[in-house]
Each structure stands twice: as structure tokens, then as C-alpha cells.
Motif scaffolding. Sequence first.
Motif, PDB file in Angstrom:
ATOM      1  N   VAL A  19     -13.942  -6.733 -94.667  1.00 43.35           N
ATOM      2  CA  VAL A  19     -13.242  -6.266 -93.467  1.00 43.35           C
ATOM      3  C   VAL A  19     -11.826  -6.801 -93.500  1.00 43.35           C
ATOM      4  O   VAL A  19     -10.866  -6.090 -93.215  1.00 43.35           O
ATOM      5  CB  VAL A  19     -13.995  -6.712 -92.190  1.00 43.35           C
ATOM      6  N   ARG A  20     -11.678  -8.035 -93.889  1.00 44.42           N
ATOM      7  CA  ARG A  20     -10.362  -8.678 -93.960  1.00 44.42           C
ATOM      8  C   ARG A  20      -9.417  -7.924 -94.893  1.00 44.42           C
ATOM      9  O   ARG A  20      -8.223  -7.804 -94.628  1.00 44.42           O
ATOM     10  CB  ARG A  20     -10.538 -10.128 -94.410  1.00 44.42           C
ATOM     11  N   ASP A  21      -9.939  -7.420 -96.015  1.00 44.39           N
ATOM     12  CA  ASP A  21      -9.104  -6.678 -96.963  1.00 44.39           C
ATOM     13  C   ASP A  21      -8.507  -5.441 -96.303  1.00 44.39           C
ATOM     14  O   ASP A  21      -7.317  -5.145 -96.466  1.00 44.39           O
ATOM     15  CB  ASP A  21      -9.920  -6.255 -98.190  1.00 44.39           C
ATOM     16  N   VAL A  22      -9.334  -4.729 -95.562  1.00 44.19           N
ATOM     17  CA  VAL A  22      -8.873  -3.515 -94.873  1.00 44.19           C
ATOM     18  C   VAL A  22      -7.843  -3.878 -93.809  1.00 44.19           C
ATOM     19  O   VAL A  22      -6.782  -3.261 -93.711  1.00 44.19           O
ATOM     20  CB  VAL A  22     -10.060  -2.754 -94.251  1.00 44.19           C
ATOM     21  N   LEU A  23      -8.132  -4.909 -93.030  1.00 40.89           N
ATOM     22  CA  LEU A  23      -7.206  -5.329 -91.977  1.00 40.89           C
ATOM     23  C   LEU A  23      -5.881  -5.818 -92.563  1.00 40.89           C
ATOM     24  O   LEU A  23      -4.818  -5.552 -91.991  1.00 40.89           O
ATOM     25  CB  LEU A  23      -7.843  -6.407 -91.108  1.00 40.89           C
TER      26      LEU A  23
ATOM     27  N   ILE B 114     -20.582  -2.151 -91.200  1.00 37.47           N
ATOM     28  CA  ILE B 114     -20.206  -3.519 -91.561  1.00 37.47           C
ATOM     29  C   ILE B 114     -21.470  -4.286 -91.914  1.00 37.47           C
ATOM     30  O   ILE B 114     -22.411  -4.348 -91.134  1.00 37.47           O
ATOM     31  CB  ILE B 114     -19.464  -4.212 -90.401  1.00 37.47           C
ATOM     32  N   THR B 115     -21.476  -4.850 -93.116  1.00 36.05           N
ATOM     33  CA  THR B 115     -22.652  -5.579 -93.585  1.00 36.05           C
ATOM     34  C   THR B 115     -22.260  -6.999 -93.978  1.00 36.05           C
ATOM     35  O   THR B 115     -21.102  -7.266 -94.304  1.00 36.05           O
ATOM     36  CB  THR B 115     -23.264  -4.867 -94.815  1.00 36.05           C
ATOM     37  N   THR B 116     -23.227  -7.871 -93.913  1.00 35.33           N
ATOM     38  CA  THR B 116     -23.028  -9.243 -94.391  1.00 35.33           C
ATOM     39  C   THR B 116     -24.195  -9.605 -95.292  1.00 35.33           C
ATOM     40  O   THR B 116     -25.338  -9.245 -95.016  1.00 35.33           O
ATOM     41  CB  THR B 116     -22.929 -10.263 -93.236  1.00 35.33           C
TER      42      THR B 116
ATOM     43  N   ARG C  96     -19.954  -1.381 -95.847  1.00 34.99           N
ATOM     44  CA  ARG C  96     -21.121  -0.697 -96.417  1.00 34.99           C
ATOM     45  C   ARG C  96     -21.689  -1.343 -97.676  1.00 34.99           C
ATOM     46  O   ARG C  96     -22.070  -0.669 -98.622  1.00 34.99           O
ATOM     47  CB  ARG C  96     -20.789   0.769 -96.701  1.00 34.99           C
ATOM     48  N   GLY C  97     -21.778  -2.647 -97.685  1.00 33.98           N
ATOM     49  CA  GLY C  97     -22.383  -3.343 -98.808  1.00 33.98           C
ATOM     50  C   GLY C  97     -21.515  -3.404-100.057  1.00 33.98           C
ATOM     51  O   GLY C  97     -21.933  -3.919-101.084  1.00 33.98           O
ATOM     52  N   MET C  98     -20.315  -2.881 -99.977  1.00 33.04           N
ATOM     53  CA  MET C  98     -19.395  -2.956-101.113  1.00 33.04           C
ATOM     54  C   MET C  98     -18.671  -4.299-101.081  1.00 33.04           C
ATOM     55  O   MET C  98     -18.721  -5.022-100.095  1.00 33.04           O
ATOM     56  CB  MET C  98     -18.368  -1.813-101.044  1.00 33.04           C
ATOM     57  N   ARG C  99     -17.992  -4.593-102.126  1.00 34.27           N
ATOM     58  CA  ARG C  99     -17.219  -5.838-102.177  1.00 34.27           C
ATOM     59  C   ARG C  99     -15.817  -5.638-101.622  1.00 34.27           C
ATOM     60  O   ARG C  99     -14.840  -6.169-102.150  1.00 34.27           O
ATOM     61  CB  ARG C  99     -17.191  -6.377-103.602  1.00 34.27           C
ATOM     62  N   VAL C 100     -15.740  -4.899-100.556  1.00 30.46           N
ATOM     63  CA  VAL C 100     -14.487  -4.714 -99.825  1.00 30.46           C
ATOM     64  C   VAL C 100     -14.705  -5.373 -98.465  1.00 30.46           C
ATOM     65  O   VAL C 100     -15.533  -4.919 -97.661  1.00 30.46           O
ATOM     66  CB  VAL C 100     -14.138  -3.221 -99.639  1.00 30.46           C
TER      67      VAL C 100
ATOM     68  N   GLN D  27     -22.960 -12.109-101.287  1.00 31.42           N
ATOM     69  CA  GLN D  27     -21.824 -11.235-101.595  1.00 31.42           C
ATOM     70  C   GLN D  27     -20.599 -11.678-100.804  1.00 31.42           C
ATOM     71  O   GLN D  27     -20.654 -11.827 -99.591  1.00 31.42           O
ATOM     72  CB  GLN D  27     -22.170  -9.795-101.231  1.00 31.42           C
ATOM     73  N   CYS D  28     -19.505 -11.875-101.487  1.00 31.79           N
ATOM     74  CA  CYS D  28     -18.226 -12.259-100.852  1.00 31.79           C
ATOM     75  C   CYS D  28     -18.382 -13.465 -99.929  1.00 31.79           C
ATOM     76  O   CYS D  28     -17.758 -13.529 -98.874  1.00 31.79           O
ATOM     77  CB  CYS D  28     -17.623 -11.069-100.114  1.00 31.79           C
ATOM     78  N   GLY D  29     -19.226 -14.388-100.317  1.00 33.73           N
ATOM     79  CA  GLY D  29     -19.407 -15.605 -99.534  1.00 33.73           C
ATOM     80  C   GLY D  29     -19.957 -15.363 -98.141  1.00 33.73           C
ATOM     81  O   GLY D  29     -19.736 -16.167 -97.242  1.00 33.73           O
TER      82      GLY D  29
END
Length: 76
Positions: free
Chosen positions: A28-32, A8-10, A22-26, A14-16
Motif C-alpha cells: 500500500v505504501r508503494d502506491v501511496l 488489501i492483504t497482509t 491483492r497478495g502481490m508484493r506491491v 510477505q513484505c514483512g
Amino acid sequence: METLLSRITTDPAQCGGRPCIRGMRVRVRDVLDLLEAGLSFDEVLEELPYLERDDIRAAIAYAARRLDHPVIHAAE
């Protein structure tokens, strides 16, 4: 557990600054959100094929850690 959480990266650019996988534009919320909608791990991986099973586990672990805080109520 720390190995999972390292996925998990911040990044404020990126994405506010929201936590991502992993540094992607996915986020955590999207997965949940996909899991909450009833998708299985395999279905999430079909939907987002660049993710790995441990990325899903990391999103869940991250959320659990963020919610694990004491709630103190004022005395009546």
C-alpha cells in the motif's frame, strides 16, 4: 467500501507483514508514495501495469481508515 478494502492483504511471510495489494508484493505504501510524488492514477497504472484502478482506490481507502482514530489530549 468493504469490497475495495478486501483488495488489501497482509501476510507475515510477505513484505514483512505490511499491507499489500491483492497478495502481490506491491505494498500500500508503494502506491501511496507514487501518488504523493505527483503521479496520476493513469501514471501509477503505467508504472505498475498489473494493478487495477480499484487497487489504487483501495490503497487510499485503507490509509484513510487507518488514520481515522480519535486523538485524546490530557486536560491541562
